[in-house]
Design a protein around this motif. Structure first.
Motif, PDB file in Angstrom:
ATOM      1  N   THR A 193      79.214  30.593  36.048  1.00  0.00           N
ATOM      2  CA  THR A 193      80.355  31.542  36.679  1.00  0.00           C
ATOM      3  C   THR A 193      81.686  30.937  36.958  1.00  0.00           C
ATOM      4  O   THR A 193      81.617  30.157  37.357  1.00  0.00           O
ATOM      5  N   ASP A 194      83.015  31.582  36.368  1.00  0.00           N
ATOM      6  CA  ASP A 194      84.118  30.824  36.471  1.00  0.00           C
ATOM      7  C   ASP A 194      85.217  31.294  36.553  1.00  0.00           C
ATOM      8  O   ASP A 194      85.504  32.430  36.445  1.00  0.00           O
ATOM      9  N   LEU A 195      86.397  31.214  37.600  1.00  0.00           N
ATOM     10  CA  LEU A 195      87.501  32.358  37.974  1.00  0.00           C
ATOM     11  C   LEU A 195      88.679  31.892  36.557  1.00  0.00           C
ATOM     12  O   LEU A 195      88.927  29.820  36.372  1.00  0.00           O
ATOM     13  N   SER A 220      90.793  36.030  36.506  1.00  0.00           N
ATOM     14  CA  SER A 220      89.869  36.985  36.175  1.00  0.00           C
ATOM     15  C   SER A 220      88.382  35.755  35.740  1.00  0.00           C
ATOM     16  O   SER A 220      88.147  34.857  36.053  1.00  0.00           O
ATOM     17  N   LEU A 221      87.780  36.300  36.458  1.00  0.00           N
ATOM     18  CA  LEU A 221      85.682  36.170  36.603  1.00  0.00           C
ATOM     19  C   LEU A 221      84.842  36.643  35.689  1.00  0.00           C
ATOM     20  O   LEU A 221      85.119  37.891  35.281  1.00  0.00           O
ATOM     21  N   ASN A 222      84.176  35.591  35.019  1.00  0.00           N
ATOM     22  CA  ASN A 222      83.525  35.857  34.250  1.00  0.00           C
ATOM     23  C   ASN A 222      82.165  34.747  35.110  1.00  0.00           C
ATOM     24  O   ASN A 222      81.945  33.411  34.988  1.00  0.00           O
ATOM     25  N   LEU A 276      81.085  29.747  42.606  1.00  0.00           N
ATOM     26  CA  LEU A 276      82.193  29.024  41.139  1.00  0.00           C
ATOM     27  C   LEU A 276      81.141  27.901  40.886  1.00  0.00           C
ATOM     28  O   LEU A 276      81.091  27.097  41.758  1.00  0.00           O
ATOM     29  N   ALA A 301      85.047  32.036  45.354  1.00  0.00           N
ATOM     30  CA  ALA A 301      86.077  33.033  44.848  1.00  0.00           C
ATOM     31  C   ALA A 301      86.240  35.039  45.360  1.00  0.00           C
ATOM     32  O   ALA A 301      85.013  34.992  46.161  1.00  0.00           O
ATOM     33  N   VAL A 338      86.100  38.677  45.199  1.00  0.00           N
ATOM     34  CA  VAL A 338      86.318  40.352  44.242  1.00  0.00           C
ATOM     35  C   VAL A 338      86.164  40.895  44.949  1.00  0.00           C
ATOM     36  O   VAL A 338      85.075  41.683  45.776  1.00  0.00           O
ATOM     37  N   ALA A 342      89.943  38.682  40.300  1.00  0.00           N
ATOM     38  CA  ALA A 342      89.072  38.192  41.440  1.00  0.00           C
ATOM     39  C   ALA A 342      90.570  36.704  42.199  1.00  0.00           C
ATOM     40  O   ALA A 342      91.194  37.030  41.550  1.00  0.00           O
TER      41      ALA A 342
END
Lengths: 356, 392
Positions: A138-140, A144-146, A165, A171, A173, A203
């Motif tokens: 999980t990365d910002l 935008s966060l995925n 992260l 982050a 959200v 995010a």
């Protein structure tokens, strides 16, 4: 040397304990346990009315400005009653915002969290790794966060998530369409867990946020919950051993039962100071804070599990029924054991942090 | 929550340190021989030793302050300076005499016991009266104004070096079990007393059997009333209870265990690198630190004038159980050294841990065996029904 709670702390803990006992006796625990979401409105609203949601939030935004130790005392009292609902994730999210949130983020969210009008939670770890964010995906980027998170408590109910992260940051959200929540068929029906998926979710970074610290805070709170639960298992077993008669006498008059309960008391009671100190070390930023968070979590999760097993054994067939509440604590013990890493995972971390 | 001692006690600590430098550390470093007895007299005059004993009986008569006592213990231990004389005379007889003894008994015995001139042994256990101590059978009766005592005592620590014994003796054979016992003082140097050493499983010789065969003691060498000996022996009034000492000793042993794991080899690598060993050590450390913090909490409660309740009843069993766990891991770590008998002190290898491996069982038995502790915890701590007849 004063390794004791202050009068204020004792009063706060007693108030929560009394409220939780009354509300659970009136059915909150069972109704949440049997329900779909693990939520009981009377329990949640009452806790918030007591100010339990505001304890560690900053004064300028309607909080009480207290520390992790104070939160841990409340969590112990809730654990004693197996109080249901999203308190754990909510206060961890609030703690993260208080510690690292920008003034704008704090002004926007903290008053709503303090009152409980908005429920928040944390989504920290990922499947397969509970202690090392380097293995997460999980990365910002940049707003935008995925990614995908596991073991997020009560994410179904939450409108705000604090997310760990892969670079070790955090982050913020607000839950929208890009956040998918899949609630698990999980063991502890009083605290529901979800997998949470982020697909280009909007995010913001919590400036300077550290997921490792937030995880340590979470471990301390789990240790506190486990102590409360273990204490309850000892108390329920002792009460039942005094009341249940077989062979014409209370089963608690048999030495086999006495010794089983004495051994349990020796495991449970001395462990109180372990979570107190772990919380204190966190609050003061002491050098051993990370080690103590892991050691307290590992130790108390084991103690709670042992206590829950003994409790069910002492209660005999009754303790093995669905109708009796004993298994609610057993399930909470299984939650505390596995959530954010088993005792073995945390002993390994503690050993490493000891320089062994 | 405050884990420091505070400025008042840190000031006190520097006073103690200064005293030790002037009177112990520096003279010893300079090669001077400091007699323990004269050092103890100086330390008592400063108020550092025998704090609960009135000055007229050789004590320093200080107001009870468990934190000061702890600072003194820490600093004396660090400097390896002589502390209070060890043994049942100072730890058991003196508090009992101060609480219930006659004035002449205090005058006669207390000061010389504190100075180490009188060594005492405790005559409680008998072959048929162990955990059920009140079943003791040693008989005493007054004949021509003198007590005549016959029977057998056992596990009598250091009886071979003691001048006197304080003993529980059945003097009222027709009274109920607990009400027929008197607390008598007996001179060990007389024809009616025979001491035979008992060798322990570890090879040491600290215990003895003591045979009393028409031993004599003056009629007024009784502490408390006739038949009140059981109550007298339960006088546990302690001036400044040492609530942290046990946890400190466990922590020392744990540190040594970690060192053992560092030194020991497992397939040619330090055992401390083995995941099994790390897990076992971290598991034990959880208990060791829980014991530390529960002792801090108990001491804080004592300082605040509150009762520790259930928590205080758990200390002995808790420490014993930790000792068992450490013994099990130590046995694994010393491996084939466990096939040896420890050599004399000074030239011992890892097999010296056999002392702890065996000694941890001595701890489980002495001073209230673990199963008796479990009864006490269950009955007094948890309020479970008492067993018929047994008094825990």
């Amino acid at each position: 040397m004063k390794f004791l709670l202050s009068d204020d702390q004792i009063q706060l803990q007693d108030a929560v304990a009394r409220f939780a006992a009354d509300t659970c006796a009136a059915g909150a625990r069972r109704s949440a346990f049997e329900g779909e979401t693990g939520f009981d409105a009377a329990f949640w609203d009452g806790l918030m009315a007591l100010g339990a949601g505001a304890v560690s939030l900053p004064l300028e935004h309607g909080g009480l400005g207290l520390e992790l130790l104070d939160l841990a005392l409340i969590v112990e009292a809730i654990g004693y009653e197996a109080g249901p609902g999203p308190f754990l994730g909510h206060v961890l999210a609030g703690h993260a915002l208080s510690r690292w949130g920008s003034p704008t983020q704090q002004a926007e969210w903290i008053p709503k969290l303090a009152s409980g009008a908005t429920i928040a939670t944390v989504a920290l770890v990922e499947a397969g790794s509970e202690t090392s964010h380097y293995r997460w995906i999980t990365d910002l980027d940049p707003a935008s966060l995925n990614g995908q998170k596991a073991q997020s408590p009560n994410a179904e109910l939450a409108e705000l998530l604090i997310v760990g992260l892969r670079d070790g940051g955090l982050a913020l959200v607000a839950k929208g369409a890009e956040v998918g929540v899949e609630t698990c068929d999980d063991i502890d029906r009083t605290r529901r867990l979800s997998n949470v998926t982020f697909k280009n979710a909007a995010a913001e970074l919590l400036p300077g946020g550290r997921v490792d610290d937030l995880l340590d805070a979470a471990r301390v709170l789990v240790a506190a919950d486990a102590f409360g639960g273990a204490r309850r298992c000892l108390d329920m077993s002792t009460a039942y051993a005094k009341e249940r008669e077989q062979f014409g006498r209370a089963i608690g008059s048999f030495q086999a039962v006495k010794h089983q309960l004495a051994n349990l008391a020796v495991s449970v009671e001395p462990a109180r100071g372990l979570y107190w100190y772990a919380a204190h070390a966190y609050d003061r930023g002491l050098e051993d804070r990370a080690k103590m968070a892991s050691l307290a979590k590992a130790h108390l999760a084991d103690v709670f599990m042992q206590a829950a097993r003994v409790m069910i054994e002492v209660h005999g067939g009754l303790g093995y029924t669905w109708e009796h509440d004993a298994h609610i604590w057993f399930r909470r013990a299984m939650f505390d054991f596995a959530w954010l890493g088993t005792p073995q995972v945390h002993r390994a971390r503690s050993a490493q942090l000891s320089g062994w | 929550m405050e884990l420091e001692y505070g400025p008042e006690y840190e000031l006190f600590r520097s006073e103690v340190r200064q005293f030790l430098v002037e009177n112990w550390t520096k003279p010893v470093a300079d090669g001077a021989i400091v007699e323990a007895a004269s050092f103890r007299r100086q330390a008592t005059a400063k108020g550092y030793l025998y704090r609960g004993v009135p000055q007229r009986y050789g004590g320093s008569e200080q107001p009870a302050d468990p934190l000061k006592a702890r600072v003194i213990r820490e600093e004396f231990t660090r400097a390896r300076a002589p502390r209070e004389i060890e043994g049942p005379g100072v730890s058991m007889l003196v508090p009992t005499l101060l609480a219930v003894g006659e004035d002449w008994q205090k005058d006669r015995f207390v000061a010389k016991t504190l100075a180490g001139e009188y060594a005492w042994c405790q005559g409680y256990s008998e072959p048929h009266a162990g955990s059920d101590l009140a079943a003791l059978r040693t008989r005493g009766e007054i004949v021509d104004g003198t007590w005549r005592i016959s029977g057998q005592k056992v596990w009598t620590t250091l009886a071979h070096r003691a001048q006197f014994m304080f003993a529980l003796v059945r003097t009222e054979p027709d009274a109920p079990k607990h009400l027929g016992i008197s607390y008598l003082l007996i001179d060990m140097n007389q024809p009616g007393v025979t001491v035979r050493p008992l060798r322990q499983m570890s090879g040491g010789r600290e215990f003895n059997e003591v045979f009393l065969d028409d031993a004599r003691t003056p009629a007024d060498w009784i502490v408390g009333a006739r038949g009140a000996g059981w109550q007298v022996s339960r006088t546990t009034l302690r001036h400044e209870r040492d609530l942290v000492g046990g946890a400190g000793a466990t922590e020392d042993a744990f540190r040594k265990l970690v060192e053992l794991a560092r030194d020991a080899r497992c397939d040619g690598r330090p055992a401390l690198e083995s995941e099994d060993v790390r897990q076992a050590l971290a598991r034990i450390e959880g208990y060791v630190l829980a014991q530390r913090f529960t002792s801090y909490r108990q001491m804080s409660l004592e300082l605040a004038g509150q009762d520790a309740g259930l928590s205080g009843l758990l200390n002995k069993l808790n420490g014993t159980e930790i000792g068992h766990s450490m013994a099990n891991l130590a046995q694994e770590l010393i491996g084939s050294y466990g096939l040896l008998t420890p050599a004399p002190k000074g030239e011992r290898g890892p097999e010296k841990w056999i002392g702890q491996i065996m000694g941890s069982l001595g701890v489980a038995i002495a001073g209230g065996a673990s199963n008796i502790q479990r009864n006490i915890i269950a009955e007094r701590g948890l309020g479970l029904p008492r067993e018929g007849g047994a008094q825990s």
